[in-house]
Design a protein around this motif. Structure first.
Motif, short mmCIF file in Angstrom:
data_model
loop_
_atom_site.label_atom_id
_atom_site.label_comp_id
_atom_site.label_asym_id
_atom_site.label_seq_id
_atom_site.Cartn_x
_atom_site.Cartn_y
_atom_site.Cartn_z
N CYS A 189 0.82 -1.21 0.00
CA CYS A 189 0.00 0.00 0.00
C CYS A 189 0.85 1.26 0.00
CB CYS A 189 -0.90 -0.02 1.23
SG CYS A 189 -2.00 1.40 1.35
N TRP A 192 -4.03 4.41 0.98
CA TRP A 192 -5.21 3.55 1.04
C TRP A 192 -6.45 4.20 0.45
CZ3 TRP A 192 -2.68 5.06 5.63
CH2 TRP A 192 -3.33 6.02 6.40
N GLN A 290 2.54 7.03 6.73
CA GLN A 290 2.18 5.89 7.58
C GLN A 290 2.44 4.56 6.87
OE1 GLN A 290 -1.70 6.38 9.34
NE2 GLN A 290 -1.21 8.40 10.15
N ALA A 293 6.12 3.90 6.68
CA ALA A 293 6.83 4.27 7.91
C ALA A 293 7.97 3.29 8.20
CB ALA A 293 5.86 4.31 9.09
N PHE A 294 7.71 2.01 8.02
CA PHE A 294 8.75 1.01 8.31
C PHE A 294 9.97 1.24 7.43
CE2 PHE A 294 10.68 -3.10 7.06
CZ PHE A 294 11.15 -3.52 8.29
N ASP B 94 6.96 -4.20 9.06
CA ASP B 94 5.96 -3.93 10.08
C ASP B 94 4.71 -3.36 9.45
OD1 ASP B 94 7.53 -4.62 12.30
OD2 ASP B 94 8.41 -2.61 12.44
N ALA B 96 1.64 -0.76 9.29
CA ALA B 96 1.71 0.68 9.55
C ALA B 96 1.42 1.00 11.02
CB ALA B 96 0.72 1.42 8.64
N SER B 99 4.42 0.45 13.13
CA SER B 99 5.38 1.54 12.99
C SER B 99 4.96 2.76 13.81
CB SER B 99 5.53 1.94 11.52
OG SER B 99 6.19 0.92 10.79
N LEU B 100 3.67 3.02 13.86
CA LEU B 100 3.20 4.17 14.65
C LEU B 100 3.45 3.95 16.15
CD1 LEU B 100 -0.13 5.32 12.92
CD2 LEU B 100 2.24 5.95 12.41
N TYR B 179 -13.85 4.42 10.48
CA TYR B 179 -13.23 3.67 9.39
C TYR B 179 -12.15 4.53 8.71
CZ TYR B 179 -12.74 1.15 5.01
OH TYR B 179 -12.22 0.48 3.93
N ASP B 180 -10.97 3.97 8.54
CA ASP B 180 -9.85 4.62 7.85
C ASP B 180 -9.12 5.68 8.67
OD1 ASP B 180 -9.39 3.30 5.52
OD2 ASP B 180 -10.30 4.78 4.19
N PRO B 183 -4.42 3.38 10.31
CA PRO B 183 -4.05 2.65 9.08
C PRO B 183 -4.10 1.12 9.22
CG PRO B 183 -2.08 3.42 10.20
CD PRO B 183 -3.24 3.96 11.00
N PRO B 185 -2.94 -0.96 6.51
CA PRO B 185 -1.94 -1.70 5.71
C PRO B 185 -0.98 -2.52 6.58
CG PRO B 185 -2.28 0.44 4.74
CD PRO B 185 -3.04 0.44 6.05
N LYS B 188 -3.62 -8.47 7.81
CA LYS B 188 -4.18 -9.46 6.90
C LYS B 188 -5.65 -9.11 6.68
CE LYS B 188 -4.44 -13.48 4.68
NZ LYS B 188 -3.90 -13.57 3.32
N CYS B 189 -5.98 -8.80 5.44
CA CYS B 189 -7.32 -8.27 5.16
C CYS B 189 -8.36 -9.37 5.14
CB CYS B 189 -7.29 -7.55 3.81
SG CYS B 189 -8.86 -6.81 3.34
N TRP B 192 -12.25 -5.49 2.97
CA TRP B 192 -11.64 -4.16 2.84
C TRP B 192 -12.62 -3.03 3.13
CZ3 TRP B 192 -11.84 -7.54 -1.45
CH2 TRP B 192 -12.77 -7.22 -2.43
N ILE B 215 -1.61 8.67 16.66
CA ILE B 215 -1.83 9.39 15.39
C ILE B 215 -1.79 10.90 15.53
CG2 ILE B 215 -3.05 7.52 14.19
CD1 ILE B 215 -5.66 9.14 14.74
#
Lengths: 422, 422
Positions: A189, A192, A290, A293-294, B94, B96, B99-100, B179-180, B183, B185, B188-189, B192, B215
Motif C-alpha cells: 500500500c 489507502w 504511515q 513508515a517502516f 511492520d 503501519a 510503525s506508529l 473507518y480509515d 491505518p 496496511p 491481513k485483510c 476491505w 496518530i
C-alpha cells in the motif's frame, strides 16, 4: 513484435485450434526474444512450470500468460516492490488479484518492473514503441510487456496516473477500474484512499474481456450504441495545458466519434475540479508517511533520494490539511451527477503528451489525479499518435461504478479511431 | 492482577519517578506470571530486547509495553494470523500501526491470540474476569492481555464486533475508531470495506490517550461537559434482544448519566438500520472470497471447518447482492444526520450479554455490525457487571469522524458509572 489480442488467443484456445501449452510456449518465446531489449520483468516463471500450468488450467484465461506488477505479493515468485530493501523477499501468500488470475485459469508468467513502491523514481524499462523513451510509470513493466507482445494481459496499479499514463505512452489499452471494484489486498500500500488495481491489454475490447474474466461482472458486453453516445470534452484544464500532441489526439478522437455517428459536446469543467486536483498531494503524502513508515524509519538509506525526500517533506502535512483534502473529495463525490449531466462519458488526453525521452522521468500524472481521487473508471484508448510519431492515448471517464459504460464507450471510440485511419 | 493505567504509568515515567526499563521489566514479569493461565500471547519479545528498547525509547509511549494482535505483520516477531498455514511465518516489514507504536516510543512486547484470520473460530484465551469463559473474539489475546494487567495497551481489529465485544467481556475499554482513521496496511485483510484497527486499555481515559499518542490527533482532550451531553438510547433493536444483563447495564448507565447531570433520550432506531444489519453478511462474504482466495484455493485442508464452510457458502454471494449491500451502506451514510438528530451520541449494550462460558464461541457481534458498516467510532465503556457477575460493557457511538466527541462522551459515562458504585 505484434501485440497479442488476448480475446483472439482465448477464442483459438477455446475452439481447440491452439493448444493451451502452445499458446504458453509462444509467450515464453516472445519474452525470451524481447525481454533483453525491453527489460519489463524482474522475475519470470520457468518455462517448464509455465507449460505444465497451462496444460492443466481450466477457465477463460487457460493458456494465457498474465504479467503482474511487482507491487503485488506472489507465493511462488519473489516480490521486491521495486526496492532494494526487499530484494529476494518471498511473501507467504498471493495477493487477492493474483488469486483471481489463477482462479480464471491464467498463468502468472512473471513479475514486472515497478517504480520503487509504485511512486515516481524512474525505471529502466524501455518503451516498445520507441526504445529511447520511458514506458511510463509506475506500472512500467506491465505496460511494456503488453506493448511488446510478450503477454496478452498484465496487471498494474494506479495511485496518481500509474496505469493510464504508461498505457498512453506504450500505445495499448489501460483500464483503471472504479475504486474498490478490484481487490488490492496483498498489494504494497502507498495510499489507502487512492490505490487501485489497473489492467492492460492490446485493445479496449481485450481489456474489458480480461476484466470480466477476473471478477465475473458484465464488463465486456456493450450496453451502448454510437448513435446514442454523447461524449463531453473539456475546453480547458485547471492544471498544465495539454501538448500539441495531446490536443491533436483529442481532436482526432472527436472527429472520429462524430464521423461514426456519435455526439461530442464541449464542456467547461467546474471550479471544484481545480481545488480537488490540489488535494491529491496532501492526501497521498499524509497516508504514505504511515504506509511507508517502516521503510522510512528503518531503511532510509536504501530508499531512492526521490522517495526519501518525498517522505521527509510529507511529514509536514498536518491532520488539518489531510482532513481538508478528504472533505474536498467527499464534497466532490456529491457533485458527480452535475459533472456528467447531459453526457455519457468525458474524454480527455490520457497524458500531457507523448512519452518523455530517456529515463529521468516516468512522465506526469496531471491528467489522471482527479479521476483517481474521485474513484471513477478510466480507460486509455490506443490508436493515435502524437507529433513526434509516438503513441498518444485518449482517456474515457465515466461516473464511479459505471465501469461497463466506461469500457463500452471506450471501445466505441477505439473502433471509430480505427475506422478513420489518421 | 490489577489492570494497568497507561496514562498513570506514562506520567510516572515522564516525571522520572519510574525508569522506563523498570516499567518494562514489570510488564515482562506480569506477562510471565499471568500468561500460563490466560494464554493471551502467541509470541513475545525476549526480556533483554524489551528492556534495551525501553531504555532507548523516546516519545509518549517510552517504557510502555504494547501488545499487537497477530493479524498485523511484524518484522521482528513471527506472524501467523491465527492460522496453521502461516505457522512460523516471518513477514518482511511492520504493519503501519506497528510503525506508529514504535514512532511513539512504545515497545511491541508481543503478538496476541487472534481468531483464525480474525473471523469467528474460538480461541483458547481465557477471560481474566472469569477463567471459565471466553475472552471474546476475534481480538481475544489483546483484550485479555490488558484485562489481566499484563500490558497497559493493546491493538486489535474489528470487522464485525471484534474489538467492542472482547472489551465488554473482559471489563476494559475498547475503541473502534472511524473507518480509515487508523491505518490498516500490513493487516491481513478480511473485508476491505469493514476492517478497522481497534485499541484497548484499562479505561476510556487511557484508550483516548493511547489513540492520541499514535496518530497525533486531539482525541484525549474533552470538548464536552456532562451538563450539555444528550445521550440517545434505542428502545429496541432490529436484531436479537439484549439479555437481562445488557438491559440492566444500559439502565444503570442511564441512571448514572442523569445523576451526573446529563440528559438521556429514548429513541426509535429508523427502519433502515434493520436493512443495513442484513447487509453485513453479503458484504463481508463477497470480499472474503477474494481476500482469502489463496488460503481457500491452496490450503483448504488447513482451514478450520468453521472458516472453510463460511468461505464455501460465501461463494454464493452474487455481484448483484454485493452491489445492493454497498448501496445500502452508501444510502445509510446519507442519513447519518437524522440518526443523530437531537443527540450527541448513541448508547447501546456492547454485546448481547456477558461472556459465554467455555471455548465453543467467542460471542455474538449483533450489537456491533451496523456501526462497523457505517464506519462510526464506537467505545465500549467498562465498569458495569451483568447478572452473572461478569463484566458487561455499554457502547457509545458517534457520527463518523467524530472520534473526539465519542471518546469524550464515553469518558463522561465512565466517570458517572464509577461515581454511582452500582
Amino acid at each position: 513484435m505484434e501485440k497479442n489480442s488476448g480475446v483472439q488467443l482465448a477464442r483459438r484456445i477455446a475452439a481447440g485450434e491452439l493448444p493451451a501449452q502452445d499458446a504458453m510456449a509462444e509467450a515464453c518465446e516472445r519474452i525470451a526474444t524481447s525481454e533483453p531489449e525491453i527489460q519489463a520483468f524482474v522475475a519470470t516463471l520457468d518455462r517448464a512450470t509455465a507449460l505444465s500450468h497451462a496444460a492443466q488450467a481450466r477457465g477463460p484465461l487457460a493458456g494465457l500468460a498474465v504479467a503482474v506488477k511487482d507491487i503485488f505479493d506472489t507465493a511462488d515468485l519473489p516480490t521486491a516492490y521495486g526496492s532494494s530493501i526487499y530484494a529476494g523477499y518471498q511473501p507467504g501468500s498471493d495477493a487477492a488479484i493474483v488469486s483471481l488470475i489463477r482462479r480464471a485459469g491464467g498463468t502468472v508468467i512473471g513479475k514486472t518492473v515497478t517504480c520503487e513502491f509504485a511512486y515516481m523514481a524512474p525505471t529502466q524499462t524501455r518503451n516498445p514503441a520507441d526504445l529511447r523513451r520511458t514506458a511510463g510509470g509506475s506500472s512500467s513493466g506491465s505496460a511494456a510487456a503488453v506493448a511488446a507482445g510478450m503477454v496478452p494481459f498484465a496487471i498494474g496499479t494506479q495511485t496518481g496516473g500509474s496505469t493510464i499514463r504508461p498505457a498512453s505512452f506504450c500505445g495499448i489499452a489501460g483500464y483503471k477500474p472504479s475504486y474498490d471494484l478490484f481487490p488490492t489486498p496483498g498489494m504494497k500500500c502507498f495510499s489507502w484512499s487512492l490505490d487501485t488495481v489497473g489492467l492492460f491489454a492490446a485493445t479496449v475490447t481485450d481489456v474489458a474481456w480480461f476484466a470480466e474474466a477476473l471478477i465475473g461482472r458484465s464488463l465486456a458486453r456493450s450496453p451502448l450504441d454510437m448513435r446514442q453516445l454523447v461524449v463531453g470534452i473539456p475546453q480547458a484544464y485547471p492544471w498544465e495545458a495539454p501538448s500539441a500532441s495531446a490536443t491533436q489526439a483529442v481532436q482526432q478522437a472527436s472527429t472520429a466519434i462524430e464521423a461514426a455517428g456519435g455526439k461530442v459536446r464541449q464542456i467547461a469543467l467546474p471550479a471544484w475540479i481545480g481545488e480537488l486536483y490540489r488535494a491529491h498531494a496532501p492526501l497521498q503524502e499524509y497516508e504514505a508517511t504511515q504506509t511507508l513508515a517502516f521503510e522510512f524509519d528503518r531503511h532510509r538509506g536504501s530508499l531512492s533520494p526521490m522517495l526519501g525526500d518525498f517522505l521527509q517533506r510529507a511529514q509536514r502535512i498536518s491532520v488539518v490539511q489531510y482532513d481538508a483534502a478528504r472533505k474536498l473529495i467527499d464534497d466532490a463525490k456529491m457533485q458527480m451527477d452535475s459533472l456528467f449531466e447531459g453526457i455519457d462519458v468525458l474524454l480527455t488526453p490520457s497524458a500531457p503528451g507523448e512519452a518523455p525521452m530517456g529515463w529521468t522521468s516516468t512522465g506526469d500524472p496531471a491528467f489522471n489525479k482527479v479521476w483517481t481521487l474521485l474513484g471513477t473508471p478510466c480507460v486509455s484508448v490506443p490508436g493515435l499518435s502524437g507529433l513526434e510519431g509516438c503513441p498518444m492515448g485518449v482517456q474515457v471517464i465515466a461516473p464511479p461504478w459505471q465501469d461497463q459504460r466506461c469500457l463500452a464507450a471506450a471501445a466505441l471510440v477505439e473502433a471509430a479511431i480505427r475506422t478513420c485511419r489518421f
